[in-house]
Design an enzyme around this catalytic site. Structure first.
Site, PDB file in Angstrom:
ATOM      1  N   HIS A  52       0.847  -1.186   0.000  1.00  0.00           N
ATOM      2  CA  HIS A  52       0.000   0.000   0.000  1.00  0.00           C
ATOM      3  C   HIS A  52       0.888   1.244   0.000  1.00  0.00           C
ATOM      4  CE1 HIS A  52       0.630  -0.747   4.404  1.00  0.00           C
ATOM      5  NE2 HIS A  52       0.974   0.518   4.320  1.00  0.00           N
TER       6      HIS A  52
HETATM    7  C1  T46 Z   1       2.869   0.659   6.978  1.00  0.00           C
HETATM    8  C2  T46 Z   1       3.640  -0.580   7.225  1.00  0.00           C
HETATM    9  C3  T46 Z   1       5.116  -0.327   7.386  1.00  0.00           C
HETATM   10  C4  T46 Z   1      -4.456  -0.869  13.430  1.00  0.00           C
HETATM   11  O1  T46 Z   1      -5.548  -1.133  13.947  1.00  0.00           O
HETATM   12  N1  T46 Z   1      -3.718   0.178  13.893  1.00  0.00           N
HETATM   13  C5  T46 Z   1      -2.493   0.514  13.387  1.00  0.00           C
HETATM   14  O2  T46 Z   1      -1.868   1.472  13.856  1.00  0.00           O
HETATM   15  C6  T46 Z   1      -1.982  -0.280  12.298  1.00  0.00           C
HETATM   16  C7  T46 Z   1      -0.633   0.053  11.675  1.00  0.00           C
HETATM   17  C8  T46 Z   1      -2.730  -1.354  11.845  1.00  0.00           C
HETATM   18  N2  T46 Z   1      -3.934  -1.621  12.405  1.00  0.00           N
HETATM   19  C9  T46 Z   1      -4.685  -2.790  11.926  1.00  0.00           C
HETATM   20  C10 T46 Z   1      -5.186  -2.706  10.493  1.00  0.00           C
HETATM   21  C11 T46 Z   1      -5.168  -4.147  10.035  1.00  0.00           C
HETATM   22  O3  T46 Z   1      -6.379  -4.769  10.403  1.00  0.00           O
HETATM   23  O4  T46 Z   1      -3.815  -3.926  11.974  1.00  0.00           O
HETATM   24  C12 T46 Z   1      -4.049  -4.778  10.873  1.00  0.00           C
HETATM   25  C13 T46 Z   1      -2.763  -5.002  10.073  1.00  0.00           C
HETATM   26  O5  T46 Z   1      -2.419  -3.771   9.396  1.00  0.00           O
HETATM   27  P1  T46 Z   1      -1.790  -3.766   7.939  1.00  0.00           P
HETATM   28  O6  T46 Z   1      -2.288  -4.891   7.166  1.00  0.00           O
HETATM   29  O7  T46 Z   1      -1.978  -2.399   7.372  1.00  0.00           O
HETATM   30  O8  T46 Z   1      -0.227  -4.006   8.304  1.00  0.00           O
HETATM   31  P2  T46 Z   1       1.038  -3.935   7.331  1.00  0.00           P
HETATM   32  O9  T46 Z   1       2.152  -4.595   8.044  1.00  0.00           O
HETATM   33  O10 T46 Z   1       0.703  -4.409   5.964  1.00  0.00           O
HETATM   34  O11 T46 Z   1       1.353  -2.338   7.217  1.00  0.00           O
HETATM   35  C14 T46 Z   1       1.762  -1.605   8.355  1.00  0.00           C
HETATM   36  C15 T46 Z   1       1.027  -0.267   8.418  1.00  0.00           C
HETATM   37  O12 T46 Z   1      -0.382  -0.491   8.352  1.00  0.00           O
HETATM   38  C16 T46 Z   1       1.421   0.653   7.313  1.00  0.00           C
HETATM   39  O13 T46 Z   1       0.988   1.992   7.612  1.00  0.00           O
HETATM   40  O14 T46 Z   1       3.365   1.580   6.354  1.00  0.00           O
HETATM   41  O15 T46 Z   1       3.166  -1.371   8.321  1.00  0.00           O
END
Ligand code: T46
Length: 135
Positions: free
Chosen positions: A49
């Site tokens: 993303h």
């Molecule tokens: C990024 C990379 C480096 C939350 O509820 N609060 C939060 O602060 C975050 C970061 C995530 N979430 C929830 C949203 C999803 O249901 O945790 C779950 C996993 O998040 P996501 O799939 O977005 O995780 P990554 O590892 O793909 O990405 C994350 C960050 O979301 C993103 O901003 O830049 O790490």
């Protein structure tokens, strides 16, 4: 591409290492949120993303992982494997994280609270937004 590698001063001594992350010293934004990613399997790719506004700084405080970074015009890869080095990622940069070591703990500082509306999770939509800004 709005990214930067930031080398942090190490205050370690014979007792071990210490790195301080401090607003206006080595962190280029007001920190509103801190999260960390751990226990990620080695064959998993995370991220996929871009953010519309969010600015973040990531540190592999333990272990290593690979970042693919893409601003729609150029791509680059960076391996984070050092607790005294941070990767700043600004808005408009697609990121994918992979090759997590089993001990990897990825610390992330962010300048805003979590907001799903700030995410662009579709790559075609990301390219469209880049082209719209350029035209
Ligand atoms: C990024 C990379 C480096 C939350 O509820 N609060 C939060 O602060 C975050 C970061 C995530 N979430 C929830 C949203 C999803 O249901 O945790 C779950 C996993 O998040 P996501 O799939 O977005 O995780 P990554 O590892 O793909 O990405 C994350 C960050 O979301 C993103 O901003 O830049 O790490």
């Amino acid at each position: 591409m709005e990214i930067e590698i930031i080398d942090f001063q190490k205050h370690g001594d014979e007792r071990g290492g210490l790195v301080s992350l401090e607003l206006d010293n080595n962190i280029p934004f007001d920190i509103k949120r801190v999260y960390y990613i751990f226990d990620t399997l080695s064959d998993v790719t995370r991220g996929k993303h871009a953010h519309k506004q969010l600015r973040q700084l990531t540190v592999a405080v333990k272990g290593s992982c690979r970042f693919l970074l893409d601003d729609g015009n150029e791509k680059m890869e960076i391996v984070l494997n050092c607790a005294s080095q941070g990767l700043y990622i600004g808005p408009g940069v697609w990121r994918e994280m992979s090759e997590f070591s089993s001990d990897c703990v990825l610390l992330v500082l962010a300048d805003e609270i979590y907001d799903e509306d700030d995410y662009i999770r579709d790559y075609e939509q990301f390219l469209y937004s880049v082209n719209a800004k350029q035209s």
